[in-house]
Design a protein around this motif. Structure first.
Motif, PDB file in Angstrom:
ATOM      1  N   ASN A   4       0.812  -1.213   0.000  1.00 15.11           N
ATOM      2  CA  ASN A   4       0.000   0.000   0.000  1.00 15.11           C
ATOM      3  C   ASN A   4       0.850   1.269   0.000  1.00 15.11           C
ATOM      4  O   ASN A   4       0.318   2.363  -0.152  1.00 15.11           O
ATOM      5  N   GLN A   5       2.152   1.121   0.147  1.00 13.95           N
ATOM      6  CA  GLN A   5       3.026   2.295   0.181  1.00 13.95           C
ATOM      7  C   GLN A   5       3.092   2.956  -1.189  1.00 13.95           C
ATOM      8  O   GLN A   5       2.779   2.362  -2.218  1.00 13.95           O
ATOM      9  N   GLU A   6       3.536   4.216  -1.209  1.00 12.51           N
ATOM     10  CA  GLU A   6       3.656   4.976  -2.445  1.00 12.51           C
ATOM     11  C   GLU A   6       4.957   4.614  -3.162  1.00 12.51           C
ATOM     12  O   GLU A   6       5.985   4.397  -2.530  1.00 12.51           O
ATOM     13  N   GLN A   7       4.879   4.543  -4.488  1.00 14.02           N
ATOM     14  CA  GLN A   7       6.084   4.329  -5.282  1.00 14.02           C
ATOM     15  C   GLN A   7       6.885   5.624  -5.366  1.00 14.02           C
ATOM     16  O   GLN A   7       6.339   6.687  -5.654  1.00 14.02           O
ATOM     17  N   LYS A   8       8.178   5.535  -5.136  1.00 19.12           N
ATOM     18  CA  LYS A   8       9.041   6.706  -5.277  1.00 19.12           C
ATOM     19  C   LYS A   8       9.266   6.980  -6.761  1.00 19.12           C
ATOM     20  O   LYS A   8       9.593   6.083  -7.526  1.00 19.12           O
ATOM     21  N   GLY A   9       9.091   8.233  -7.164  1.00 17.00           N
ATOM     22  CA  GLY A   9       9.308   8.597  -8.557  1.00 17.00           C
ATOM     23  C   GLY A   9       8.290   8.007  -9.504  1.00 17.00           C
ATOM     24  O   GLY A   9       8.617   7.671 -10.647  1.00 17.00           O
ATOM     25  N   ALA A  10       7.052   7.859  -9.068  1.00 13.91           N
ATOM     26  CA  ALA A  10       6.015   7.260  -9.912  1.00 13.91           C
ATOM     27  C   ALA A  10       5.667   8.167 -11.080  1.00 13.91           C
ATOM     28  O   ALA A  10       5.783   9.394 -11.005  1.00 13.91           O
ATOM     29  N   GLY A  11       5.235   7.550 -12.178  1.00 13.68           N
ATOM     30  CA  GLY A  11       4.753   8.308 -13.324  1.00 13.68           C
ATOM     31  C   GLY A  11       3.322   8.759 -13.118  1.00 13.68           C
ATOM     32  O   GLY A  11       2.701   8.485 -12.080  1.00 13.68           O
ATOM     33  N   LYS A  12       2.766   9.451 -14.130  1.00 12.15           N
ATOM     34  CA  LYS A  12       1.412   9.992 -14.010  1.00 12.15           C
ATOM     35  C   LYS A  12       0.329   8.929 -14.171  1.00 12.15           C
ATOM     36  O   LYS A  12      -0.824   9.175 -13.862  1.00 12.15           O
ATOM     37  N   GLY A  13       0.696   7.761 -14.682  1.00 14.61           N
ATOM     38  CA  GLY A  13      -0.308   6.763 -15.004  1.00 14.61           C
ATOM     39  C   GLY A  13      -0.587   5.732 -13.939  1.00 14.61           C
ATOM     40  O   GLY A  13      -1.452   4.873 -14.127  1.00 14.61           O
ATOM     41  N   GLY A  14       0.117   5.787 -12.810  1.00 16.75           N
ATOM     42  CA  GLY A  14      -0.149   4.797 -11.773  1.00 16.75           C
ATOM     43  C   GLY A  14       1.033   4.572 -10.856  1.00 16.75           C
ATOM     44  O   GLY A  14       1.976   5.363 -10.811  1.00 16.75           O
ATOM     45  N   GLN A  15       0.973   3.462 -10.124  1.00 15.46           N
ATOM     46  CA  GLN A  15       1.983   3.136  -9.122  1.00 15.46           C
ATOM     47  C   GLN A  15       2.441   1.690  -9.316  1.00 15.46           C
ATOM     48  O   GLN A  15       1.650   0.819  -9.682  1.00 15.46           O
ATOM     49  N   GLY A  62      10.578 -12.933  -5.636  1.00 16.44           N
ATOM     50  CA  GLY A  62      10.242 -11.527  -5.474  1.00 16.44           C
ATOM     51  C   GLY A  62       8.856 -11.273  -6.026  1.00 16.44           C
ATOM     52  O   GLY A  62       8.259 -12.154  -6.660  1.00 16.44           O
ATOM     53  N   MET A  63       8.342 -10.071  -5.823  1.00 12.89           N
ATOM     54  CA  MET A  63       6.973  -9.772  -6.250  1.00 12.89           C
ATOM     55  C   MET A  63       6.798  -8.275  -6.438  1.00 12.89           C
ATOM     56  O   MET A  63       7.528  -7.470  -5.855  1.00 12.89           O
ATOM     57  N   ALA A  64       5.842  -7.917  -7.283  1.00 12.12           N
ATOM     58  CA  ALA A  64       5.492  -6.502  -7.473  1.00 12.12           C
ATOM     59  C   ALA A  64       3.988  -6.390  -7.629  1.00 12.12           C
ATOM     60  O   ALA A  64       3.328  -7.321  -8.112  1.00 12.12           O
ATOM     61  N   VAL A  65       3.454  -5.256  -7.218  1.00 12.33           N
ATOM     62  CA  VAL A  65       2.028  -4.954  -7.398  1.00 12.33           C
ATOM     63  C   VAL A  65       1.929  -3.632  -8.147  1.00 12.33           C
ATOM     64  O   VAL A  65       2.541  -2.634  -7.758  1.00 12.33           O
ATOM     65  N   GLY A  66       1.164  -3.647  -9.226  1.00 17.44           N
ATOM     66  CA  GLY A  66       0.986  -2.444 -10.016  1.00 17.44           C
ATOM     67  C   GLY A  66      -0.449  -1.965  -9.998  1.00 17.44           C
ATOM     68  O   GLY A  66      -1.383  -2.778 -10.082  1.00 17.44           O
ATOM     69  N   ARG A  67      -0.615  -0.653  -9.871  1.00 14.20           N
ATOM     70  CA  ARG A  67      -1.930  -0.027  -9.966  1.00 14.20           C
ATOM     71  C   ARG A  67      -1.880   0.903 -11.173  1.00 14.20           C
ATOM     72  O   ARG A  67      -1.241   1.945 -11.126  1.00 14.20           O
ATOM     73  N   VAL A  68      -2.520   0.487 -12.241  1.00 12.98           N
ATOM     74  CA  VAL A  68      -2.443   1.222 -13.502  1.00 12.98           C
ATOM     75  C   VAL A  68      -3.726   2.022 -13.668  1.00 12.98           C
ATOM     76  O   VAL A  68      -4.820   1.450 -13.775  1.00 12.98           O
ATOM     77  N   GLY A  69      -3.600   3.339 -13.679  1.00 10.28           N
ATOM     78  CA  GLY A  69      -4.762   4.205 -13.789  1.00 10.28           C
ATOM     79  C   GLY A  69      -5.384   4.171 -15.175  1.00 10.28           C
ATOM     80  O   GLY A  69      -4.875   3.508 -16.093  1.00 10.28           O
ATOM     81  N   PRO A  70      -6.497   4.868 -15.359  1.00 12.90           N
ATOM     82  CA  PRO A  70      -7.151   4.932 -16.674  1.00 12.90           C
ATOM     83  C   PRO A  70      -6.159   5.360 -17.757  1.00 12.90           C
ATOM     84  O   PRO A  70      -5.440   6.343 -17.602  1.00 12.90           O
ATOM     85  N   CYS A  71      -6.093   4.574 -18.827  1.00 19.46           N
ATOM     86  CA  CYS A  71      -5.191   4.840 -19.963  1.00 19.46           C
ATOM     87  C   CYS A  71      -3.717   4.778 -19.579  1.00 19.46           C
ATOM     88  O   CYS A  71      -2.862   5.285 -20.309  1.00 19.46           O
ATOM     89  N   GLY A  72      -3.406   4.165 -18.456  1.00 20.05           N
ATOM     90  CA  GLY A  72      -2.024   4.060 -18.000  1.00 20.05           C
ATOM     91  C   GLY A  72      -1.256   2.981 -18.746  1.00 20.05           C
ATOM     92  O   GLY A  72      -1.822   1.966 -19.182  1.00 20.05           O
ATOM     93  N   ILE A  73       0.054   3.205 -18.903  1.00 14.43           N
ATOM     94  CA  ILE A  73       0.921   2.268 -19.611  1.00 14.43           C
ATOM     95  C   ILE A  73       2.135   1.946 -18.745  1.00 14.43           C
ATOM     96  O   ILE A  73       2.873   2.862 -18.353  1.00 14.43           O
ATOM     97  N   ASN A  74       2.330   0.672 -18.442  1.00 18.62           N
ATOM     98  CA  ASN A  74       3.590   0.233 -17.848  1.00 18.62           C
ATOM     99  C   ASN A  74       4.553   0.063 -19.019  1.00 18.62           C
ATOM    100  O   ASN A  74       4.549  -0.949 -19.698  1.00 18.62           O
TER     101      ASN A  74
END
Length: 254
Positions: A75-86, A104-116
């Motif tokens: 639930n923590q914030e990503q450091k240096g996140a882009g505008k499209g998500g975390q 290892g593991m990662a969790v991504g929250r991709v906002g509307p129209c977001g691109i990883n």
């Protein structure tokens, strides 16, 4: 007449005088003390380093005495996140309890129209599962993986909740949320240090302008490379035009 033992003693004394007699013990000790430098300060090892150097698994547990050290909060914030998500990653540095697990593991929250954005993982394959929303993925395997007509193969999927796709280690891949609601995915890796390299950033940010122009078939010149370099967004980015219009999201200006 001198005895043989007396003659031998005189000879030994003469040789010692030529070669240089050893200094008295007290003088030697004083000389050594004067030339020895104090030991350099050793930097304190990180917890991850100490866990890596531990002799046994039991010793690693002793370095993690608090049960809270075995919990990672996505639930923590990503450091240096882009505008499209975390995107928050649990690896051996961010979560030392992973040392010795090989995972290892990662969790991504991709906002509307977001691109990883296009990226690779140099030290681990990725298993990605969508848990909320949907995600369009594309993956380009290594050289020589072609379609029947000889063109390079690109593997495309659309993942709905609790559907999964693999991205082999080193493959170039991208994920895009083409909807107006947030998408959440979980990515698992068989590595404590899977790493990530953003393709566009590595190409434009690290190479010589003229080399980049040559690699792109001179479709742009060296002067344009710097403009593109400064415009490359951080991952997770925001695009594509049709999605932005559909979701009434202002287009990002350069």
């Amino acid at each position: 007449m001198y005895s043989k033992s007396a003659v031998a003693a005189i000879l030994l004394t003469s040789v010692a005088g030529v070669l240089g007699a050893p200094a008295p013990a007290e003088s030697q000790q004083s000389s050594q003390t004067a030339t020895v430098s104090p030991p350099a300060a050793t930097p304190e090892l990180s917890l991850t380093a100490r866990l890596t150097l531990a002799d046994t698994a039991a010793d690693r547990y002793a370095l993690l005495p608090d049960d809270k050290q075995f919990v990672f909060d996505f639930n923590q914030e990503q450091k240096g996140a882009g505008k499209g998500g975390q995107l928050v990653a649990a690896n051996r540095k961010t979560f030392p309890a992973l040392v010795g697990t090989g995972a290892g593991m990662a969790v991504g929250r991709v906002g509307p129209c977001g691109i990883n954005t296009f990226h690779v993982h140099p030290r681990g394959a990725e298993l990605q599962i969508v848990v909320k929303g949907s995600l369009v993925t594309e993956m380009t395997p290594e050289n020589g993986v072609n379609n029947a007509d000889g063109t390079r193969r690109v593997i495309k999927t659309t993942l709905k909740p609790f559907q999964m796709t693999p991205f082999p280690q080193g493959s170039v891949h991208v994920q895009f949320n083409d909807n107006c609601d947030e998408t959440v995915f979980v990515a698992a890796f068989p590595s404590e240090d899977f790493g990530t390299g953003q393709v566009a950033d590595e190409l434009f940010a690290a190479a010589d302008d003229d080399l980049v122009a040559a690699v792109l078939g001179q479709s742009i010149d060296g002067a344009q490379v710097d403009k593109i370099r400064k415009a490359i967004p951080k991952s997770i980015a925001q695009g594509v035009d049709s999605c932005l219009k559909k979701c009434n999201i202002p287009k990002r200006s350069l």
